[in-house]
Design a protein around this motif. Structure first.
Motif, PDB file in Angstrom:
ATOM      1  N   GLU A  47      -4.731   3.028   4.377  1.00  0.00           N
ATOM      2  CA  GLU A  47      -5.230   3.542   5.320  1.00  0.00           C
ATOM      3  C   GLU A  47      -5.634   4.487   6.132  1.00  0.00           C
ATOM      4  O   GLU A  47      -5.904   5.269   7.051  1.00  0.00           O
ATOM      5  CB  GLU A  47      -5.467   2.560   6.447  1.00  0.00           C
ATOM      6  CG  GLU A  47      -5.843   1.352   5.909  1.00  0.00           C
ATOM      7  CD  GLU A  47      -6.322  -0.550   6.273  1.00  0.00           C
ATOM      8  OE1 GLU A  47      -5.478  -0.324   7.232  1.00  0.00           O
ATOM      9  OE2 GLU A  47      -6.871  -1.279   6.485  1.00  0.00           O
TER      10      GLU A  47
ATOM     11  N   LYS B 131       2.910  -5.935  -1.485  1.00  0.00           N
ATOM     12  CA  LYS B 131       2.467  -7.208  -2.024  1.00  0.00           C
ATOM     13  C   LYS B 131       1.340  -7.179  -3.076  1.00  0.00           C
ATOM     14  O   LYS B 131      -0.012  -6.101  -2.986  1.00  0.00           O
ATOM     15  CB  LYS B 131       1.083  -7.084  -0.624  1.00  0.00           C
ATOM     16  CG  LYS B 131       2.079  -8.388   0.547  1.00  0.00           C
ATOM     17  CD  LYS B 131       1.654  -8.726   1.333  1.00  0.00           C
ATOM     18  CE  LYS B 131       2.134  -9.177   2.844  1.00  0.00           C
ATOM     19  NZ  LYS B 131       1.489 -10.031   3.712  1.00  0.00           N
TER      20      LYS B 131
ATOM     21  N   MET C 180       2.629  -1.928   3.175  1.00  0.00           N
ATOM     22  CA  MET C 180       3.203  -1.687   4.593  1.00  0.00           C
ATOM     23  C   MET C 180       4.690  -0.698   4.621  1.00  0.00           C
ATOM     24  O   MET C 180       5.102  -0.613   3.489  1.00  0.00           O
ATOM     25  CB  MET C 180       2.835  -2.902   5.108  1.00  0.00           C
ATOM     26  CG  MET C 180       1.609  -3.679   5.561  1.00  0.00           C
ATOM     27  SD  MET C 180       0.882  -2.926   6.654  1.00  0.00           S
ATOM     28  CE  MET C 180       1.325  -3.139   7.954  1.00  0.00           C
TER      29      MET C 180
ATOM     30  N   SER D 259      -1.943  -4.015  -0.894  1.00  0.00           N
ATOM     31  CA  SER D 259      -0.860  -3.771  -0.565  1.00  0.00           C
ATOM     32  C   SER D 259       0.047  -2.857  -0.039  1.00  0.00           C
ATOM     33  O   SER D 259       1.280  -3.506  -0.583  1.00  0.00           O
ATOM     34  CB  SER D 259      -1.450  -4.980   0.499  1.00  0.00           C
ATOM     35  OG  SER D 259      -0.832  -3.669   2.543  1.00  0.00           O
TER      36      SER D 259
ATOM     37  N   GLU E  60       2.322   0.419   9.361  1.00  0.00           N
ATOM     38  CA  GLU E  60       1.318   1.167   8.194  1.00  0.00           C
ATOM     39  C   GLU E  60       0.799   0.903   7.332  1.00  0.00           C
ATOM     40  O   GLU E  60       1.758   1.040   5.882  1.00  0.00           O
ATOM     41  CB  GLU E  60       1.669   2.456   9.033  1.00  0.00           C
ATOM     42  CG  GLU E  60       1.870   3.058  10.630  1.00  0.00           C
ATOM     43  CD  GLU E  60       1.440   3.251  11.312  1.00  0.00           C
ATOM     44  OE1 GLU E  60       0.200   3.039  10.303  1.00  0.00           O
ATOM     45  OE2 GLU E  60       1.148   3.873  12.259  1.00  0.00           O
ATOM     46  N   GLU E  61      -0.490   0.797   6.803  1.00  0.00           N
ATOM     47  CA  GLU E  61      -0.634   0.199   5.703  1.00  0.00           C
ATOM     48  C   GLU E  61      -0.954   2.087   5.004  1.00  0.00           C
ATOM     49  O   GLU E  61      -2.464   2.950   5.596  1.00  0.00           O
ATOM     50  CB  GLU E  61      -2.261  -0.199   6.024  1.00  0.00           C
ATOM     51  CG  GLU E  61      -2.846  -0.380   4.215  1.00  0.00           C
ATOM     52  CD  GLU E  61      -2.388  -1.449   3.584  1.00  0.00           C
ATOM     53  OE1 GLU E  61      -2.170  -0.686   2.913  1.00  0.00           O
ATOM     54  OE2 GLU E  61      -2.205  -2.394   3.138  1.00  0.00           O
TER      55      GLU E  61
END
Length: 250
Positions: free
Chosen positions: A77, A15, A69, A67, A73-74
């Motif tokens: 992070e 995103k 994913m 972002s 899972e991101e």
């Protein structure tokens, strides 16, 4: 997008991805979704941001914002250990095959098994997995050959076998047919489709090859000026009257 694909689980979701190098704004809000069992082709001119997007996707580059994913899972992070574990679910077929010249075919395929012991444990005998991977690409007899003894098409198949040996959920293909003659390129595409059907892999395919996109894609994204400029099936996009879209099919 077909209803069948649209209703499937999302494997990758990107995103509003942005990445700049000084004044060079490479990605300007790129968005992408890859569904379970889908072959998604991304086409873009040289310098359009395809490679940068892939590096961000696997955590080799850090985006400025946005972002990513992957399987829930991101990426931004995750700590190093968790990211490395997630990477075992992502196979990568490099454009130049990237086999180790000093290793036999068997040793090339054993390398990821020995490096990623957390997935399979420490294997006393790697032969069953190596043999299965080579059988999947029709080259079981090449197990003891050196890369120098292989043709370009055989190298690409061996590289694909090495990608498959960790049984990834996602495969990233970087220009899978570049440098191959038309007959060999067709064989590789048939092989890619058979792997998708057998293992239900989700594949992201970077290519400049229009015929590759026509044969392999369930859906396509055209990357222009750092954004997903156009999306759709091959027929949708190839029949578009938009000049920027038509430029990809001439």
């Amino acid at each position: 997008m077909s209803t069948t694909i649209q209703n499937k689980k999302i494997i990758i979701e990107i995103k509003d991805l942005k990445k700049s190098y000084g004044d060079n704004h490479v990605l300007n809000g790129f968005n992408m979704i890859l569904h379970e069992g889908e072959n998604l082709v991304i086409m873009g001119k040289s310098g359009s941001g395809k490679s940068v997007m892939i590096k961000c996707l696997i955590g080799l580059e850090k985006p400025d914002s946005g972002s990513i994913m992957v399987m829930g899972e991101e990426i931004g992070e995750l700590n190093r250990a968790t990211l490395d574990e997630l990477r075992t679910e992502i196979g990568f077929l490099f454009q130049g095959s990237a086999l180790y010249d000093s290793m036999t075919v068997r040793e090339n395929l054993e390398f990821p098994l020995r490096r990623h012991t957390k997935k399979f444990g420490v294997l006393k005998d790697t032969t069953p997995l190596v043999t299965e991977a080579l059988e999947n690409v029709g080259l079981a007899d090449a197990i003891d050959l050196m890369p120098v003894e292989l043709s370009g098409g055989m190298k690409r198949r061996i590289a694909l076998a090495r990608t498959l040996i960790l049984q990834p959920t996602i495969i990233l293909y970087d220009e899978p047919t570049t440098g191959l003659d038309p007959i060999t390129a067709k064989e590789i595409l048939i092989l890619m489709k058979s792997i998708q059907e057998k293992y239900n892999t989700s594949a992201l395919i970077i290519t400049h090859d229009v015929d590759c996109a026509r044969v392999i894609s369930n859906r396509m994204i055209l990357l222009v000026d750092g954004i997903n400029y156009a999306e759709g099936t091959f027929n949708d996009l190839s029949n578009s009257t938009d000049p920027k879209v038509q430029a990809f099919f001439k």
